[in-house]
Design a protein around this motif. Sequence first.
Motif, PDB file in Angstrom:
ATOM      1  N   HIS A 105     -11.179  38.475   3.982  1.00  0.00           N
ATOM      2  CA  HIS A 105     -12.489  38.849   5.666  1.00  0.00           C
ATOM      3  C   HIS A 105     -12.445  40.375   5.570  1.00  0.00           C
ATOM      4  O   HIS A 105     -13.761  40.520   5.621  1.00  0.00           O
ATOM      5  N   LEU A 106     -11.497  41.312   5.642  1.00  0.00           N
ATOM      6  CA  LEU A 106     -11.784  42.858   6.087  1.00  0.00           C
ATOM      7  C   LEU A 106     -12.385  43.461   4.950  1.00  0.00           C
ATOM      8  O   LEU A 106     -13.325  44.213   4.878  1.00  0.00           O
ATOM      9  N   VAL A 107     -12.212  43.129   3.394  1.00  0.00           N
ATOM     10  CA  VAL A 107     -13.416  43.568   2.216  1.00  0.00           C
ATOM     11  C   VAL A 107     -14.574  42.943   2.978  1.00  0.00           C
ATOM     12  O   VAL A 107     -15.650  43.760   2.431  1.00  0.00           O
ATOM     13  N   VAL A 108     -14.848  41.634   3.671  1.00  0.00           N
ATOM     14  CA  VAL A 108     -16.448  41.205   2.975  1.00  0.00           C
ATOM     15  C   VAL A 108     -16.792  41.816   4.502  1.00  0.00           C
ATOM     16  O   VAL A 108     -17.946  42.228   4.410  1.00  0.00           O
ATOM     17  N   ASP A 109     -16.349  42.094   5.641  1.00  0.00           N
ATOM     18  CA  ASP A 109     -16.393  42.675   6.868  1.00  0.00           C
ATOM     19  C   ASP A 109     -17.051  43.994   6.127  1.00  0.00           C
ATOM     20  O   ASP A 109     -18.053  44.790   7.054  1.00  0.00           O
ATOM     21  N   LYS A 110     -16.537  44.461   5.123  1.00  0.00           N
ATOM     22  CA  LYS A 110     -17.335  46.181   4.518  1.00  0.00           C
ATOM     23  C   LYS A 110     -18.291  46.172   3.826  1.00  0.00           C
ATOM     24  O   LYS A 110     -19.169  47.110   3.555  1.00  0.00           O
ATOM     25  N   LEU A 111     -18.628  44.470   3.706  1.00  0.00           N
ATOM     26  CA  LEU A 111     -20.468  44.473   2.392  1.00  0.00           C
ATOM     27  C   LEU A 111     -21.992  44.490   3.147  1.00  0.00           C
ATOM     28  O   LEU A 111     -21.248  43.587   4.194  1.00  0.00           O
ATOM     29  N   PRO A 112     -22.941  44.366   2.616  1.00  0.00           N
ATOM     30  CA  PRO A 112     -24.092  44.884   3.314  1.00  0.00           C
ATOM     31  C   PRO A 112     -24.565  43.223   3.900  1.00  0.00           C
ATOM     32  O   PRO A 112     -23.429  42.410   3.396  1.00  0.00           O
ATOM     33  N   LYS A 113     -24.466  43.581   4.932  1.00  0.00           N
ATOM     34  CA  LYS A 113     -24.833  42.382   5.461  1.00  0.00           C
ATOM     35  C   LYS A 113     -25.518  40.929   4.485  1.00  0.00           C
ATOM     36  O   LYS A 113     -24.735  39.592   5.325  1.00  0.00           O
ATOM     37  N   LYS A 114     -26.506  41.188   4.093  1.00  0.00           N
ATOM     38  CA  LYS A 114     -26.845  40.476   3.478  1.00  0.00           C
ATOM     39  C   LYS A 114     -25.690  39.547   1.783  1.00  0.00           C
ATOM     40  O   LYS A 114     -25.827  38.601   2.327  1.00  0.00           O
ATOM     41  N   ASP A 115     -25.087  40.207   1.699  1.00  0.00           N
ATOM     42  CA  ASP A 115     -23.499  39.357   0.606  1.00  0.00           C
ATOM     43  C   ASP A 115     -22.670  39.377   2.094  1.00  0.00           C
ATOM     44  O   ASP A 115     -22.310  37.736   1.595  1.00  0.00           O
ATOM     45  N   GLN A 116     -22.514  39.678   3.250  1.00  0.00           N
ATOM     46  CA  GLN A 116     -21.958  38.596   4.134  1.00  0.00           C
ATOM     47  C   GLN A 116     -21.963  37.222   4.106  1.00  0.00           C
ATOM     48  O   GLN A 116     -21.176  36.177   4.402  1.00  0.00           O
TER      49      GLN A 116
END
Length: 122
Positions: A105-116
């Motif tokens: 989740h920490l990695v996903v939180d740093k991705l662009p919103k569309k990727d999240q």
Amino acid sequence: MEASTFHAIAHRLALEHPFTEHCWPFGPEYDVFKVCNRIFMLTMTVRGRTLINLKADPQKSLLNQQIYRSIEPGYHMNKKHWITVTPGEDISEDLLAELIADSWHLVVDKLPKKDQKRLRPG
């Protein structure tokens, strides 16, 4: 948790997360788990010592290091943002699952919103 099953359990838990890629960019001795090309877990054996490196929230990391003898600052990683987990009586499968999920989740939180949104629909 036993050292003999530690990596296998961690691999299974990591692969339960959507869009997880298991690869070996650093050689066959390092199992790397990524989401959207970003590492959230590495497993390895160094000088006979079984290790798992995970991303971690800095404050939660410090607290976990005080509570669990088998959690320490990340081996060969940024000590503030990574932890190393080793097998021990204080590490349960549930705790390991929580640590791996936190890392993902920490990695996903740093991705662009569309990727999240794509990775965590709903």
